[in-house]
Enzyme design. Sequence first.
Site, PDB file in Angstrom:
ATOM      1  CG  HIS A  12      -1.869   1.168   1.251  1.00  0.00           C
ATOM      2  ND1 HIS A  12      -3.230   0.996   1.433  1.00  0.00           N
ATOM      3  CD2 HIS A  12      -1.691   2.503   1.112  1.00  0.00           C
ATOM      4  CE1 HIS A  12      -3.832   2.170   1.399  1.00  0.00           C
ATOM      5  NE2 HIS A  12      -2.907   3.121   1.215  1.00  0.00           N
ATOM      6  CG  HIS A  14      -0.819   7.124  -1.088  1.00  0.00           C
ATOM      7  ND1 HIS A  14      -2.048   7.278  -1.680  1.00  0.00           N
ATOM      8  CD2 HIS A  14      -1.039   6.435   0.060  1.00  0.00           C
ATOM      9  CE1 HIS A  14      -2.975   6.709  -0.911  1.00  0.00           C
ATOM     10  NE2 HIS A  14      -2.375   6.189   0.150  1.00  0.00           N
ATOM     11  CE  LYS A  99      -7.724   2.119  -0.687  1.00  0.00           C
ATOM     12  NZ  LYS A  99      -6.729   3.128  -0.419  1.00  0.00           N
ATOM     13  CG  HIS A 174      -4.903   2.363   5.772  1.00  0.00           C
ATOM     14  ND1 HIS A 174      -6.251   2.360   5.984  1.00  0.00           N
ATOM     15  CD2 HIS A 174      -4.719   3.057   4.627  1.00  0.00           C
ATOM     16  CE1 HIS A 174      -6.841   3.030   5.008  1.00  0.00           C
ATOM     17  NE2 HIS A 174      -5.937   3.449   4.175  1.00  0.00           N
TER      18      HIS A 174
HETATM   19  C1  NCD Z   1      -3.526   9.179   2.000  1.00  0.00           C
HETATM   20  C2  NCD Z   1      -3.044  10.212   0.980  1.00  0.00           C
HETATM   21  O1  NCD Z   1      -2.518  11.255   1.370  1.00  0.00           O
HETATM   22  O2  NCD Z   1      -3.171   9.954  -0.224  1.00  0.00           O
HETATM   23  N1  NCD Z   1      -3.555   9.797   3.297  1.00  0.00           N
HETATM   24  C3  NCD Z   1      -3.518   9.153   4.497  1.00  0.00           C
HETATM   25  O3  NCD Z   1      -3.663   9.816   5.521  1.00  0.00           O
HETATM   26  N2  NCD Z   1      -3.334   7.866   4.593  1.00  0.00           N
HETATM   27  C4  NCD Z   1      -4.838   8.624   1.602  1.00  0.00           C
HETATM   28  C5  NCD Z   1      -5.239   7.394   2.363  1.00  0.00           C
HETATM   29  O4  NCD Z   1      -4.646   6.342   2.209  1.00  0.00           O
HETATM   30  O5  NCD Z   1      -6.169   7.494   3.180  1.00  0.00           O
HETATM   31 ZN    ZN Z   2      -3.302   5.109   1.588  1.00  0.00          ZN
END
Ligand code: NCD
Ligand code: ZN
Length: 346
Positions: A12, A14, A99, A174
């Site tokens: 997972h 970003h 997702k 998460h």
């Molecule tokens: C994530 C993001 O910034 O893209 N932020 C986070 O707090 N985890 C989005 C997500 O996974 O909820």
């Molecule tokens: Zn995330």
Amino acid sequence: MRLSLRKPDDWHLHVRDGAALNAVVRHTARQFQRAVIMPNLVPPVVTVDQALAYRERVLAAANSGGAQFEPLMTLYLTEKTSVEDIRRAAGEATIIGAKLYPAGATTNSDAGVTSLAAIDDVLAVMEEEQFPLLVHGEVTASHVDVFDRESNFVSGVLDPLLRTRPMLRVVVEHVTTRDAVNFVRSAGDSVAATITPQHLLFDRNHLLVGGVKPHLYCLPVLKRASDREALIEAATSGESSFFLGTDSAPHARSTKENACGCAGCFSAPVAMELYAEAFDRAGAMDKLEAFASEYGARFYGRPLNTQNITLEKSPWTVPDVYPFGKETIVPLAAGETLAWRCVDHE
Ligand code: NCD
Ligand code: ZN
């Protein structure tokens, strides 16, 4: 002391796009062989064509220095997602799942789903194709307390969904609560969960006592100490339904240290170091390799990596900031001394 581990994967992650992508993805490629790339760009990655094009950009940014990093892509489910695109995605080896963002739940989730009924045809095909559903498990109704949003999702949305579609493969992303851990345990082999380093190391007191710490703010928000205990217990239990997913979510320093600070912890530069810290404190270093490098691959039906990484027990201090395009970014645990470090390229 040194410890050699099968090279891990981040299930997972970003990495954003453009200059931000170029700034952050190398941190993950240093430690991880593969990562599941989240689709919450602006605009979101909705179609197979968009996912494959994004994959090329991630590959170019990650491997310019000769790394062998493999991005695994996801589609962002909307109420307009077509059954045809899901069937096509299920046939693409580099697209690993779709997702689910409940609309309004987190960063760039506005295009998400307001009710599961609206995507029932898509969920039916995902169940049939055994194409994994990755869920951001929080309800969004304004009257629900932010600390209860995950528990309410588990009992009010996920449980009914799996009763209707028992063969659906689901990753509860998460997880942050004992309730979610218990649910995943009781749900059988088709349901798994990722666990972040911040939820293993911190609780809401770390976030809020003695001044608000914006770099510890993420969604789902850090919970109680007793929830953190449940997460540590799950991660170190040797149960294959709990595996590594950092949810490293980069935001520029100026957007975190802000009157309306963004949600997301940037853990990519220190990810394995932080998991090692958590497992070592729990006396469970012998359970780290399976959590980081085996259970996720097994759930997704992917081969195990054949390379290794080396962790070394030698204290070091996490940098205060890293470059982030024209700005800077503050990593999780900035300025803190960690016991373990990941030794590059061995
Ligand atoms: C994530 C993001 O910034 O893209 N932020 C986070 O707090 N985890 C989005 C997500 O996974 O909820
Ligand atoms: Zn995330």
